[in-house]
Motif scaffolding. Structure first.
Motif, mmCIF file in Angstrom:
data_model
loop_
_atom_site.group_PDB
_atom_site.id
_atom_site.type_symbol
_atom_site.label_atom_id
_atom_site.label_comp_id
_atom_site.label_asym_id
_atom_site.label_seq_id
_atom_site.Cartn_x
_atom_site.Cartn_y
_atom_site.Cartn_z
ATOM 1 N N VAL A 252 6.181 -9.215 6.504
ATOM 2 C CA VAL A 252 5.884 -9.488 5.099
ATOM 3 C C VAL A 252 5.231 -8.250 4.496
ATOM 4 O O VAL A 252 4.267 -7.716 5.048
ATOM 5 N N ALA A 254 2.920 -5.902 2.377
ATOM 6 C CA ALA A 254 1.593 -5.886 1.758
ATOM 7 C C ALA A 254 1.446 -4.543 1.054
ATOM 8 O O ALA A 254 1.864 -3.512 1.590
ATOM 9 N N LEU A 283 -1.078 -16.327 -3.385
ATOM 10 C CA LEU A 283 -0.712 -14.911 -3.479
ATOM 11 C C LEU A 283 -1.999 -14.133 -3.700
ATOM 12 O O LEU A 283 -2.344 -13.715 -4.798
ATOM 13 N N ARG A 300 -0.238 -9.400 -2.063
ATOM 14 C CA ARG A 300 1.190 -9.669 -1.920
ATOM 15 C C ARG A 300 1.857 -9.487 -3.285
ATOM 16 O O ARG A 300 2.243 -10.448 -3.944
ATOM 17 N N ARG A 302 4.712 -8.235 -4.173
ATOM 18 C CA ARG A 302 6.114 -8.627 -4.186
ATOM 19 C C ARG A 302 6.504 -8.999 -2.765
ATOM 20 O O ARG A 302 6.006 -8.418 -1.810
ATOM 21 N N PHE A 303 7.408 -9.954 -2.617
ATOM 22 C CA PHE A 303 7.930 -10.291 -1.294
ATOM 23 C C PHE A 303 9.143 -9.396 -1.040
ATOM 24 O O PHE A 303 10.290 -9.795 -1.163
ATOM 25 N N SER A 314 5.467 -2.252 -6.920
ATOM 26 C CA SER A 314 4.334 -3.072 -6.507
ATOM 27 C C SER A 314 3.028 -2.507 -7.033
ATOM 28 O O SER A 314 2.111 -3.251 -7.389
ATOM 29 N N GLY A 366 -2.352 -10.307 8.870
ATOM 30 C CA GLY A 366 -3.213 -9.796 7.819
ATOM 31 C C GLY A 366 -4.693 -9.851 8.131
ATOM 32 O O GLY A 366 -5.510 -9.461 7.298
ATOM 33 N N GLY A 414 8.076 -16.664 -1.854
ATOM 34 C CA GLY A 414 7.263 -16.073 -2.908
ATOM 35 C C GLY A 414 7.257 -16.918 -4.158
ATOM 36 O O GLY A 414 6.202 -17.127 -4.787
#
Length: 424
Positions: A252, A254, A283, A300, A302-303, A314, A366, A414
């Motif tokens: 994912v 970041a 989010l 987060r 954008r996914f 982003s 994370g 998302g």
């Protein structure tokens, strides 16, 4: 604006890589030169093992050098939910493991004299909506009664002593949490391992592994070795024979931005307590100050995967989110913007253990800066016959249905979380 990690750009490159041919017999091959692998290599070298640390790119190049540099105690999930799901005793054990991770980072920094600006600043979890404050208050009552009597609530009326924004409705403070310059830490960790005798090989991606009578044959473009044991500290790596792992970890994206240095007056208004800060949205956004007094802001955004074009998009989203929290930063300059891939498990909890003679630790979701450091060291004891020391030993790890390493479902996920943030 530099599209590169602030941490890697402002720390000295790792210069203690081995120039010897990659060949012969080793006690342990450690795959991955991030925090888990470097911590394991250091612990193994201190035990007198002959260890080869094999990194596909450069030390700290992936998630270990691209995160927020926070060592936040407590897990990502709500404590009350964890206690209901796993029982209070198990939840307390896991909570204390994250505490132990922060303590280990601090201990290693002292023992190895790593200059990385470690500081116990505390973590403040902010309520994005009024009802979130009530949820945090219930969690704090349980924490205080069971495992963390130091955690305390900060009312909205007192929030300006902690952070200069009117966007939130109070929060929960975890005083044990810390932060550091993670680029200097991960590279310092690998340097300490090399000085203790570990052989560190950069640009040595593992392309194949085969079981042999003496252990495992490990092949890289720089040569091949035979290791009695192997520890995978590879996270979401897309290189090599890691298909079993890839069906269980979702990469994912970041993303983070770092501003120009802030003035002393701005620091006092915006971040008077200098905390790590995270909010309660699905989010999530988070922020902290860097050692040279810049605002680091991440989330987060954008996914999507991390690449220069994606990172720049982003970065614009993150600046807008930052200005929503701190309007006075609207005209400020963004000096750094970068992305990285988080190794996420379905339940956002790490996994560590052994499969077919191969040991592994990853999936920090994370929250890995300190847990990865802790687990790198713990896994060396597990490999010595102490599996009971592994806090994640009782967690199964089934494959994600319909998933084979390409996260086709992330845009849907998302959209779902954006909707939840609107209605909850």
């Amino acid at each position: 604006m530099k599209l590169t990690s602030y941490w890697l750009d402002t720390s000295q490159p790792f210069n203690d890589g081995s120039s010897k041919p990659l060949e012969g017999q080793y006690d342990v091959a450690v795959v991955g030169g991030g925090l888990t692998g470097s911590s394991a290599a250091l612990a193994l070298a201190k035990k007198g093992a002959r260890v080869a640390l094999l990194e596909a790119e450069t030390i700290g190049n992936a998630a270990s050098g691209r995160n927020g540099g926070m060592c936040n105690n407590g897990f990502a999930q709500n404590y009350a939910i964890m206690a209901r799901k796993y029982g209070t005793d198990a939840a307390n054990t896991l909570y204390k493991a994250f505490d132990a991770g922060v303590d280990m980072v601090e201990r290693i920094i002292g023992e190895e004299q790593i200059d990385c600006s470690f500081s116990r600043v505390g973590k403040l979890k902010l309520a994005a909506k009024p009802e979130h404050y009530d949820m945090l208050a219930r969690s704090q009552e349980l924490l205080a009664a069971n495992v963390d009597p130091d955690a305390r609530m900060i009312a909205r009326t007192d929030l300006h002593s902690e952070v200069g924004t009117d966007r939130y409705h109070g929060g929960l403070l975890f005083p044990k949490s810390a932060n550091m310059h993670v680029g200097r830490f991960v590279r310092g960790l690998a340097t300490a391992a090399a000085k203790r005798g570990a052989e560190v090989y950069e640009r040595a991606p593992v392309l194949a592994m085969y079981k042999v009578p003496a252990g495992h044959e490990v092949s890289t473009p720089r040569g091949k070795i035979v290791a009695r044991q192997v520890l995978l500290a590879s996270g979401i790596s897309q290189v090599g024979p890691l298909g079993w792992i890839r069906r269980r970890i979702v990469p994912v994206g970041a993303f983070l931005i770092v501003t120009e240095p802030l003035s002393p007056s701005e620091l006092e208004r915006l971040m008077p307590a200098r905390r790590n800060v995270v909010d309660t949205r699905n989010l999530v956004v988070y922020w902290r100050l860097t050692p040279d007094n810049r605002m680091l802001f991440g989330g987060r955004a954008r996914f999507a995967a991390s690449n220069p074009q994606s990172d720049e998009k982003s970065g614009r989203i993150l600046k807008s989110a930052m200005v929503d929290v701190f309007p006075e930063l609207a005209g400020g300059r963004i000096d750094y913007c970068w992305g990285g891939m988080v190794d996420m498990t379905r339940d956002r909890l790490p996994r560590a253990g052994e499969r077919d003679g191969i040991f592994y630790s990853m999936g920090y979701s994370g929250h890995g800066t300190h847990m990865s450091t802790l687990m790198g060291s713990i896994m060396t004891d597990v490999m010595d016959g102490r599996p009971e020391l592994n806090p994640w030993k009782d967690f199964d790890w089934p494959a994600i249905p319909g998933y084979f390493g390409r996260p086709w479902f992330l845009p849907i996920l998302g959209a779902y979380y954006r909707m939840k943030d609107l209605v909850q």
